[in-house]
Design an enzyme around this catalytic site. Sequence first.
Site: not given
Ligand code: CO
Length: 209
Positions: A42, A44, A101
Amino acid sequence: MKTLKDLFEKNKKWARKITEADPDFFARLSKQQNPEYLWIGCSDSRVPANEIVDMLPGEMLVHRNIANLVIHTDINCLSVIQYAVEVLKVKHIIVCGHYGCGGIKAAMDNCEHGLIDNWLRNIKDVYRYHQTQIDSLNDEKEKFDLLCELNVCEQVSNICHTTIVQNAWKSGRELAIHGWIYRIQDGILKDLNVCTTSPEAISETHRIK
Ligand code: CO
């Protein structure tokens, strides 16, 4: 003009630290890359690929997007997979999701988020495939955690369904596709035990003869 001077300072310090420990590090690395792993994670900022597994530059090829998706028509992600498998000949592809997430969370609500809805719809599909299992849970947090995990498993399947991976297996190459999940709260990785190493493990519908 803003030049983000502090980042250049940090970069100099970082490069100096590595060179002090290993004077030839960058010279050696500039000649070739030979990573054994492809990481699909991800975007992130709290889930930095190399840092989590304590790897130096050169050890892992990385592709990141929102909610670590592998979409059959995403030429960006597919190109990375092809390069990793056919040119760099990585032995492992790791899909790493994470609990909490934001992409998964947004896919679970019924609000409009703009352009990104077209991306999140892929996660809604994952929800629909596993709706009975997810909806059997009463706790919203548990549902969220489960969808984060199931999304990783689904992306592992998507990778296995590509001709890139199936052709590598057909030619007798050793290639394992892993599904992991990371917990931001403690920095610990969990193996979701969906490691796939041969076409026999994938659905017949997607198997290429
Ligand atoms: Co995420």
